[in-house]
Design a protein around this motif. Structure first.
Motif, PDB file in Angstrom:
ATOM      1  N   ALA A 192       3.023  -0.700   4.173  1.00  0.00           N
ATOM      2  CA  ALA A 192       2.183   0.475   3.932  1.00  0.00           C
ATOM      3  C   ALA A 192       3.051   1.714   4.090  1.00  0.00           C
ATOM      4  O   ALA A 192       3.533   1.999   5.198  1.00  0.00           O
ATOM      5  CB  ALA A 192       1.008   0.511   4.893  1.00  0.00           C
TER       6      ALA A 192
ATOM      7  N   PHE B 274       5.247  -0.294   8.383  1.00  0.00           N
ATOM      8  CA  PHE B 274       4.592   0.973   8.085  1.00  0.00           C
ATOM      9  C   PHE B 274       5.670   2.048   8.083  1.00  0.00           C
ATOM     10  O   PHE B 274       6.382   2.203   9.079  1.00  0.00           O
ATOM     11  CB  PHE B 274       3.532   1.293   9.143  1.00  0.00           C
ATOM     12  CG  PHE B 274       2.451   0.247   9.285  1.00  0.00           C
ATOM     13  CD1 PHE B 274       1.220   0.430   8.685  1.00  0.00           C
ATOM     14  CD2 PHE B 274       2.678  -0.896  10.021  1.00  0.00           C
ATOM     15  CE1 PHE B 274       0.221  -0.527   8.816  1.00  0.00           C
ATOM     16  CE2 PHE B 274       1.700  -1.856  10.164  1.00  0.00           C
ATOM     17  CZ  PHE B 274       0.455  -1.677   9.553  1.00  0.00           C
TER      18      PHE B 274
ATOM     19  N   VAL C   5      -5.080   2.902   7.600  1.00  0.00           N
ATOM     20  CA  VAL C   5      -4.752   1.538   7.188  1.00  0.00           C
ATOM     21  C   VAL C   5      -4.942   0.655   8.417  1.00  0.00           C
ATOM     22  O   VAL C   5      -4.329   0.884   9.460  1.00  0.00           O
ATOM     23  CB  VAL C   5      -3.322   1.416   6.645  1.00  0.00           C
ATOM     24  CG1 VAL C   5      -2.977  -0.048   6.368  1.00  0.00           C
ATOM     25  CG2 VAL C   5      -3.172   2.239   5.361  1.00  0.00           C
TER      26      VAL C   5
ATOM     27  N   ILE D  53       0.878  -1.180   0.000  1.00  0.00           N
ATOM     28  CA  ILE D  53       0.000   0.000   0.000  1.00  0.00           C
ATOM     29  C   ILE D  53       0.909   1.221   0.000  1.00  0.00           C
ATOM     30  O   ILE D  53       1.784   1.344   0.867  1.00  0.00           O
ATOM     31  CB  ILE D  53      -0.896   0.022   1.244  1.00  0.00           C
ATOM     32  CG1 ILE D  53      -1.742  -1.259   1.345  1.00  0.00           C
ATOM     33  CG2 ILE D  53      -1.801   1.253   1.253  1.00  0.00           C
ATOM     34  CD1 ILE D  53      -2.331  -1.495   2.727  1.00  0.00           C
ATOM     35  N   THR D  54       0.712   2.146  -0.945  1.00  0.00           N
ATOM     36  CA  THR D  54       1.613   3.300  -0.989  1.00  0.00           C
ATOM     37  C   THR D  54       0.964   4.510  -1.648  1.00  0.00           C
ATOM     38  O   THR D  54       0.045   4.388  -2.457  1.00  0.00           O
ATOM     39  CB  THR D  54       2.924   2.934  -1.725  1.00  0.00           C
ATOM     40  OG1 THR D  54       3.903   3.953  -1.502  1.00  0.00           O
ATOM     41  CG2 THR D  54       2.704   2.741  -3.208  1.00  0.00           C
TER      42      THR D  54
END
Length: 516
Positions: free
Chosen positions: A293, A322, A278, A266-267
């Motif tokens: 992420a 993260f 998130v 996820i970016t």
């Protein structure tokens, strides 16, 4: 029919099917459900191609996709999906982590391959209409009773299933048991339930989408549900529930299915409002692993990073990273890691016990949040191997953590308006490396440790105004090794004291007011 004929003479290109040639009404004067279906079936018969929806206003029920097709919703096209049970037949699905029949998705299909939903058009639905349609309390009661029976492995009658199914809302987009899925460029406004629900899918790309489902109930932006090899990027979310959420089944039914969510990237997303930016969980029964992420801005969400489960779910959450976040204006913790999503009673360790391990959170800026960081492990299963690095937080309250093993804080600065910036208890193997506050308060320690063992405090700085830097519960000094710290500005580098700083804090394992 000239356009349809031309679509067959493509010189080797994929066939192209315009829904207007099959009777779609772009002035919304009548439903286009049948016309969309006929167009897609023509595409299927041709072996695949592009179904084109030109600019205009359309009304539709469920759209069932087929393999090897692109659904292209052009700029200026708006499809409004009606709230009408007749338009969404019951199909096999999963609802909030439990396999069941549920209404067909507004756009979806089963066992699809090589499918794209793209263009710059808009699809829209009304959450309030669907809540009214499914809102009979007797139906929700039947669903909750069904869940309880599944957990106890009791028989559920067909009549009860039919009654319970009446309470279920459909998802907006839901491919099931599918692979090679692309969702790109579209604008989604409102939703009956979850917006983009990827269920049992592999190799999914979601990019450059705009999801605006706020303030609808349960309108998560993206739910990755027992999927693998998923990429989410360059998108905007303003949602009535979690913005991006990873799941893998709920309780006994989730453990029965036992399908992991793994290999997720996820970016480059911006998130405005939502319960969490998130989120991993709370449906964790199949496990979640190998997640990254990065490059996320969360502004006005209830929480930023949230990892959540509870006793009874089971599942392993591991290998999570993260990095590069900005989190602002959260009314709840900016970063939350909890195994108390529900306050389930204690039980022996078993397959029902969730496990959190090997989690790294780094390069995070936190502003104007109520609590900077909250970490809540179980006494029987502490959060293991959580590493926080390069965090700068300005919040009303600081970091709270209990029941952890191997918690590491590296270069973490928390400026708390009130209370202790770093409050930790019932933990082992603590590494506090470079912790500090730039806003020390008279009479309030910077770090407080209770009932913790094997603690290292190093490379930390006490700034002017610091009274006691490190406060320890009685008899804890022998558990702490302090090296290479600059305590010159502190009145005391450390001291043991009897005070219970948790007494006024309502934590799920110990309500406020209960003493040690």
């Amino acid at each position: 029919m000239a356009f349809r004929a031309a679509a067959q003479d493509t010189g080797g290109a994929r066939p192209f099917f315009n829904v207007l040639d099959y009777g779609a009404k772009k002035d919304a004067s009548a439903s286009s459900t049948a016309a969309f279906h006929e167009t897609i079936q023509a595409c299927k018969k041709a072996g695949g191609g592009t179904v084109f929806i030109p600019a205009g206003n359309y009304v539709s029920g469920a759209i069932e996709l087929v393999s090897n097709m692109t659904l292209y919703i052009d700029s200026g096209a708006v499809i409004r999906f009606v709230a009408n049970r007749d338009e969404y037949p019951l199909v096999q699905s999963r609802f909030e982590g439990v396999e069941t029949r549920a209404p067909a998705a507004m756009i979806g299909g089963n066992h699809l391959e090589n499918v794209a939903i793209t263009g710059h058009g808009t699809i829209t639905a009304d959450n309030a209409e669907w809540r009214k349609l499914t809102g009979d309390p007797a139906w929700r009661t039947a669903w909750n009773d069904l869940l309880a029976k599944l957990e106890l492995k009791q028989t559920v009658s067909d009549e009860q299933r039919r009654t319970a199914e009446m309470a279920l809302r459909t998802d907006f987009i839901r491919p099931v048991e599918s692979k090679n899925i692309l969702i790109e460029g579209i604008h989604i406004v409102g939703s009956p339930m979850w917006v983009l629900h990827m269920l049992y899918c592999e190799n999914v790309t979601i990019r450059n989408v705009v999801v605006e489902s706020f303030p609808g109930a349960n309108t998560d932006g993206v739910d990755i549900d027992s999927c693998r090899h998923v990429r989410i990027s360059d998108s905007y979310f303003d949602t009535g529930d979690d913005a991006i959420c990873l799941k893998s089944g709920k309780d006994a039914d989730g453990r029965r299915v036992n399908r992991v969510t793994e290999d997720i990237s996820i970016t480059n997303c911006t998130i405005h409002r939502g319960h969490g930016a998130v989120v991993l969980g709370s449906e964790t029964s199949g496990g979640i692993r190998n997640v990254v992420a990065s490059n996320i801005v969360a502004q006005g969400t209830d929480r930023g990073i949230r990892i959540k489960s509870t006793r009874g779910r089971g599942g392993v959450m591991e290998n999570l990273r993260f990095d590069n976040w900005v989190i602002e204006d959260t009314p709840d913790p900016a970063i939350e890691v909890t195994n108390y999503y529900t306050r389930a009673p204690a039980e022996p360790v078993s397959g029902r016990t969730p496990i959190f391990r090997n989690i790294a959170i780094s390069n995070v800026t936190i502003n104007r949040c109520r609590i900077a960081v909250s970490i809540e492990g179980l006494p029987e299963m502490p959060v293991e191997g959580l590493r926080l690095s390069d965090i700068v937080a300005n919040a009303r309250e600081g970091l709270r953590a209990f029941n952890t093993a191997g918690l590491e804080l590296h270069n973490v600065r928390i400026n708390a308006e009130s209370g202790i910036p770093f409050l930790i208890r019932d933990s082992t193997g603590l590494d506090l490396d470079g912790v500090q506050t730039r806003s020390p308060k008279a009479g309030t320690p910077v770090v407080r440790l209770d009932r913790s063992k094997n603690v290292s405090v190093r490379n930390s700085v006490a700034w002017p105004g610091t009274g006691v830097f490190l406060s320890l519960a009685p008899a804890m000094k022998g558990s702490v090794v302090a090296t290479a710290n600059d305590m010159s500005a502190a009145q005391k580098a450390s001291e043991e004291e009897e005070s219970d700083y948790w007494k006024s804090i309502n934590t799920p394992d110990r309500p406020a007011g209960r003493g040690r």
